[in-house]
Design an enzyme around this catalytic site. Structure first.
Site, PDB file in Angstrom:
ATOM      1  CB  CYS A 107      -0.915  -0.008   1.220  1.00 52.58           C
ATOM      2  SG  CYS A 107      -2.044   1.414   1.274  1.00 52.58           S
ATOM      3  CB  CYS A 128      -2.175   3.801   7.996  1.00 52.84           C
ATOM      4  SG  CYS A 128      -3.197   4.592   6.739  1.00 52.84           S
ATOM      5  CB  CYS A 146      -1.612  -0.464   8.137  1.00 50.75           C
ATOM      6  SG  CYS A 146      -2.158  -1.643   6.887  1.00 50.75           S
ATOM      7  CB  CYS A 188     -16.011  -7.271   4.947  1.00 53.42           C
ATOM      8  SG  CYS A 188     -17.319  -7.095   6.182  1.00 53.42           S
ATOM      9  CB  CYS A 224     -19.451  -4.434   3.755  1.00 51.87           C
ATOM     10  SG  CYS A 224     -18.699  -2.885   4.336  1.00 51.87           S
ATOM     11  CB  CYS A 250     -19.276  -0.069   7.734  1.00 51.51           C
ATOM     12  SG  CYS A 250     -18.269  -1.051   8.876  1.00 51.51           S
ATOM     13  NE  ARG A 266     -19.239  -5.506  11.759  1.00 50.88           N
ATOM     14  CZ  ARG A 266     -19.415  -4.748  10.682  1.00 50.88           C
ATOM     15  NH1 ARG A 266     -18.374  -4.259  10.033  1.00 50.88           N
ATOM     16  NH2 ARG A 266     -20.633  -4.459  10.264  1.00 50.88           N
TER      17      ARG A 266
END
Length: 410
Positions: free
Chosen positions: A65, A69, A72, A109, A142, A202, A272
């Site tokens: 990626c 972040c 992550c 998801c 999702c 979400c 969740r």
């Protein structure tokens, strides 16, 4: 305790607590913990009964990626040894989804690493959504693809997506300390684009990144204002090879207080229990079911979770039941408002401004594939730690696929 009586009354009326009340929940003592759980449990049962919604992750694209972040393992510059692969084909994703649905998952998801999808990526994901829905009748889908560009949310909705996930993760004031390659405002805009396109939003948070109580309250109040239908509560998985690898700040008691605070602030929302629950809640996970009405089964994006069969046993043993596909998750007022284009969080159904994180969403391990060997740090009897301190010796982060031939999404 007057505080808890007040919060229960407000939760049953869908009334927003004050910031001081939310902060007070986080400041309660361990002696009061069961009282806090019991109080928030009353609110949870009012809107969701004893139902637990199961969610299953299909990781469409893993690693590499360009975003930075800090939490992550897939981030730019990450030295974490994780599975890396490019886009799964629609039939591969549909096959993986079927395994989760067979285990009781009501929502699938689909996640892809990256800053956000190109238009070609949206075409690819649209084909994947169609394949999943064709094979699995009644399943919710999702998508979690990062930042959306104009028109992409509408295209996903037209393709059959039911929801879109994009977490706020932390407070606006501290967001720049966690990520520099995009902004907090970028995330808010993506959630709003999903809502405007008719997708169920979400959006949640990650706790345990060194934030203060005020930061936690800030992000949860921001979520209440944004009014997503689902709020995933993640607990940081301190992955080696990431800037937050040494951030072991959570105890099971603090994790439960955070969940209770979220339930009081977002009483009628699908809360969740998401990434990191096994690492930080450990044997106290069943208590969290009295606060959250939704969980992910099994493994996470790049780390192992609890086996799916153990999750199902935990739900049954705690006296809860798995929510069926014939049941509407959200309370009637929210479900009706969503169907009509509103968010349902403002009494009459109208609304104004109406996470791809590493620690967000796990997948069920296929029974035909042997589980990776555990790398447990607590060989022998661990020494006792002072009460109230985080324990890094009890559970280690276990990478998905470490030392095995484990294929993607198994």
């Amino acid at each position: 305790m007057d505080l808890l009586t007040t919060l229960v009354d407000k939760g049953l009326r869908r009334e927003l607590p004050t910031r001081e009340e939310a902060l007070a929940v986080l400041a309660t003592s361990d002696d009061d913990l069961l009282d806090v759980v019991a109080a928030a449990g009353k609110v949870r049962r009012r809107w969701f009964g004893r139902r637990v919604k199961l969610n299953y992750l299909v990781n469409l694209k893993s690693g590499l990626c360009p975003e930075d972040c800090s939490y992550c393992s897939q981030r730019l510059g990450s030295k974490a040894e994780i599975l890396k692969y490019t886009w799964l084909k629609p039939e591969q994703a549909s096959e993986a989804a079927a395994a989760g649905v067979a285990g009781g998952a009501k929502r699938v998801c689909i996640v892809a690493s990256g800053r956000g999808p190109t238009d070609r990526d949206v075409d690819r994901v649209s084909q994947t959504i169609a394949a999943i829905k064709e094979q699995n009748e009644g399943v919710e889908v999702c998508a979690c693809l990062g930042l959306l560009s104009d028109g992409q949310a509408a295209r996903l909705r037209a393709a059959g997506a039911d929801a879109y996930n994009h977490n706020l993760n932390t407070s606006e004031a501290t967001y720049g300390d966690i990520t520099t390659t995009h902004t907090y405002a970028d995330r808010v805009e993506t959630v709003q684009q999903a809502q405007a396109a008719g997708l169920s939003a979400c959006s949640g948070l990650i706790a345990g990144m060194g934030e203060s109580d005020a930061d936690l309250v800030d992000v949860v109040f921001a979520l209440r204002a944004l009014d997503p239908d689902s709020v995933p509560v993640n607990f940081l998985i301190p992955f080696e090879g990431t800037p937050l690898a040494k951030e072991w700040n959570l105890t099971p008691q603090r994790a439960l207080r955070i969940l209770a605070m979220v339930r009081f602030v977002c009483p009628d929302v699908e809360v969740r229990l998401a990434g990191g629950r096994e690492v930080h809640l450990r044997s106290m996970q069943p208590l969290a079911l009295h606060l959250a009405n939704s969980i992910f089964l099994g493994d996470y994006l790049t780390s192992e979770g609890q086996a799916g069969k153990d999750d199902l046993a935990m739900i049954a043993d705690a006296g809860f039941e798995v929510e069926g596909t014939d049941t509407t998750t959200l309370p009637e007022h929210r479900a009706d408002a969503l169907a009509g284009g509103g968010c349902g969080g403002h009494g009459g159904g109208g609304c104004g401004p109406c996470g791809d994180g590493e620690a967000a969403e796990p997948a069920v391990r296929a029974e035909s594939v042997p589980a990776p060997a555990e790398e447990v740090r607590n060989e022998g009897a661990p020494a006792a730690a002072p009460a109230g301190e985080a324990r890094t010796d009890l559970v280690s982060v276990r990478r998905r696929g470490a030392g095995t031939e484990l294929p993607p999404n198994a």
